[in-house]
Design a protein around this motif. Structure first.
Motif, PDB file in Angstrom:
ATOM      1  N   ARG A  31       0.838  -1.191   0.000  1.00  0.00           N
ATOM      2  CA  ARG A  31       0.000   0.000   0.000  1.00  0.00           C
ATOM      3  C   ARG A  31       0.871   1.239   0.000  1.00  0.00           C
ATOM      4  O   ARG A  31       1.979   1.217   0.514  1.00  0.00           O
ATOM      5  CB  ARG A  31      -0.916   0.004   1.236  1.00  0.00           C
ATOM      6  N   ASP A  32       0.353   2.318  -0.572  1.00  0.00           N
ATOM      7  CA  ASP A  32       1.066   3.589  -0.608  1.00  0.00           C
ATOM      8  C   ASP A  32       0.719   4.348   0.667  1.00  0.00           C
ATOM      9  O   ASP A  32      -0.316   5.003   0.756  1.00  0.00           O
ATOM     10  CB  ASP A  32       0.634   4.378  -1.858  1.00  0.00           C
ATOM     11  N   GLY A  33       1.592   4.225   1.685  1.00  0.00           N
ATOM     12  CA  GLY A  33       1.287   4.884   2.962  1.00  0.00           C
ATOM     13  C   GLY A  33       0.135   4.198   3.662  1.00  0.00           C
ATOM     14  O   GLY A  33      -0.018   2.978   3.620  1.00  0.00           O
ATOM     15  N   GLU A  34      -0.715   4.991   4.280  1.00  0.00           N
ATOM     16  CA  GLU A  34      -1.863   4.436   5.008  1.00  0.00           C
ATOM     17  C   GLU A  34      -3.053   4.301   4.061  1.00  0.00           C
ATOM     18  O   GLU A  34      -3.781   5.250   3.832  1.00  0.00           O
ATOM     19  CB  GLU A  34      -2.248   5.371   6.165  1.00  0.00           C
ATOM     20  N   ALA A 223      -4.157  -2.929 -13.706  1.00  0.00           N
ATOM     21  CA  ALA A 223      -4.280  -2.701 -12.257  1.00  0.00           C
ATOM     22  C   ALA A 223      -3.205  -1.725 -11.769  1.00  0.00           C
ATOM     23  O   ALA A 223      -3.491  -0.807 -10.987  1.00  0.00           O
ATOM     24  CB  ALA A 223      -4.166  -4.028 -11.511  1.00  0.00           C
ATOM     25  N   ARG A 224      -1.985  -1.902 -12.234  1.00  0.00           N
ATOM     26  CA  ARG A 224      -0.895  -0.988 -11.825  1.00  0.00           C
ATOM     27  C   ARG A 224      -1.182   0.438 -12.296  1.00  0.00           C
ATOM     28  O   ARG A 224      -0.936   1.409 -11.570  1.00  0.00           O
ATOM     29  CB  ARG A 224       0.445  -1.485 -12.380  1.00  0.00           C
ATOM     30  N   TRP A 228      -1.946   4.114 -10.207  1.00  0.00           N
ATOM     31  CA  TRP A 228      -1.305   5.397 -10.528  1.00  0.00           C
ATOM     32  C   TRP A 228      -2.365   6.483 -10.756  1.00  0.00           C
ATOM     33  O   TRP A 228      -2.234   7.609 -10.244  1.00  0.00           O
ATOM     34  CB  TRP A 228      -0.411   5.242 -11.770  1.00  0.00           C
ATOM     35  N   VAL A 229      -3.417   6.163 -11.510  1.00  0.00           N
ATOM     36  CA  VAL A 229      -4.480   7.143 -11.767  1.00  0.00           C
ATOM     37  C   VAL A 229      -5.130   7.566 -10.450  1.00  0.00           C
ATOM     38  O   VAL A 229      -5.358   8.751 -10.205  1.00  0.00           O
ATOM     39  CB  VAL A 229      -5.539   6.580 -12.746  1.00  0.00           C
TER      40      VAL A 229
END
Length: 320
Positions: A31-34, A223-224, A228-229
């Motif tokens: 996960r990107d951060g929380e 999915a990747r 990003w979007v």
């Protein structure tokens, strides 16, 4: 795009082809951060029902939404049920976007399709051409319902300042697809047919002439790009997510790749009494390339081999 505090992401259609790919990428790449992720399936709420949709949004109170839920099907199912495709998808999209607005969602990313583009157009198609003319008549119900998400997003932005946007993938394929021969999409349908033909010692019959051309995107690559979007893409205007024009393949080439991936040794027959659908829908990924010149797509034959291997290994439980 800056965001405040932890993200709580609700994914509608979370058990489908793209939803399961997003689950896998989130799990594998972290996960990107929380970030908290909630993947809804049709068991959690009937999104054609306004009250049920609102209830599930109030229950989870997401900050961000990836909207994948839709009534979908292949060419022949679309040709037969245009009204159903129109009504169900309009209900789902209106309910999801309004519920997102009511609970204060910061960003919604909806999933469109290249079939929304005009049938009579110049190629490659790009994001500015969505509303330039009617879509192909074979699936106009689904295409117009999806096209209206773009109108919806602009209206939410104009009236309420909401950052609701959409992505437009080309033909998606991968593990957890619907491999139905009757109403699935072209690649999973071909994979299932080739698997059965090999098992039964019969010819593989490909519907149509094999000449139409398509750009295919692997569900894990999509999915990747979806992540990003969700995290970075700043526009309300949609963005095409696709391999380049040079990676377009004919249905015949796709069938040959399926034959190779499954080790099919029988005869391949083309049933030209079946409709071909649109000859081509070539999409430009120039906008994506401007934002993500570094993005590496999985080569088509590698992605197809992984999909075929998954289907064979999960034949009993796969959707078909």
């Amino acid at each position: 795009m800056s965001r405040q505090g932890p993200m709580k992401v609700l994914v509608t259609g979370g058990s489908g082809l793209v939803g399961t790919a997003i689950q896998q990428v989130v799990k594998e790449e972290g996960r990107d951060g929380e970030e908290e992720w909630i993947f809804l399936s049709s068991k959690d709420a009937d999104l054609t029902n306004c009250e049920e949709t609102l209830a599930v949004f109030h229950k989870h109170r997401p900050t961000h939404v990836i909207h994948l839920a839709a009534m979908v099907g292949g060419l022949f199912k679309n040709m037969k049920y245009n009204l159903d495709f129109w009504r169900k998808n309009v209900f789902i999209n209106d309910n999801v976007l309004q519920a997102a607005h009511e609970v204060g969602v910061v960003k919604v990313v909806s999933c469109l399709s290249t079939c929304i583009f005009p049938d009579k157009t110049s190629y490659p198609i790009d994001e500015t051409m969505i509303h330039d003319g009617p879509p192909h008549q074979s699936n106009f119900g689904y295409a117009y319902a999806k096209r209206m998400i773009d109108v919806h997003n602009r209206a939410y932005f104009q009236q309420h300042g909401r950052c609701f946007t959409a992505v437009i993938p080309t033909n998606v394929f991968g593990p957890h697809d619907n491999f139905s021969i009757e109403d699935g999409h072209v690649l999973p349908g071909l994979i299932h047919k080739a698997y059965l033909a090999q098992k039964e010692g019969k010819p593989l019959t490909v519907w149509g002439s094999g000449t139409p051309r398509r750009q295919f995107i692997y569900s894990l690559d999509l999915a990747r790009l979806f992540l990003w979007v969700l995290r970075e893409y700043p526009e309300v205007d949609p963005i095409i997510l696709s391999v380049g024009e040079e990676d377009e393949v004919s249905i015949r080439e796709a069938a040959d790749a399926v034959v190779e991936s499954l080790g099919f040794t029988g005869e391949v027959v083309y049933d030209t009494s079946k409709a071909d659908g649109q000859f081509k829908k070539t999409a430009s990924n120039a906008k994506l390339h401007r934002y993500r010149p570094d993005f590496q797509f999985t080569p088509f034959r590698q992605a197809l081999k992984e999909t075929c291997d998954w289907f064979v290994a999960n034949y009993d439980s796969a959707r078909k």
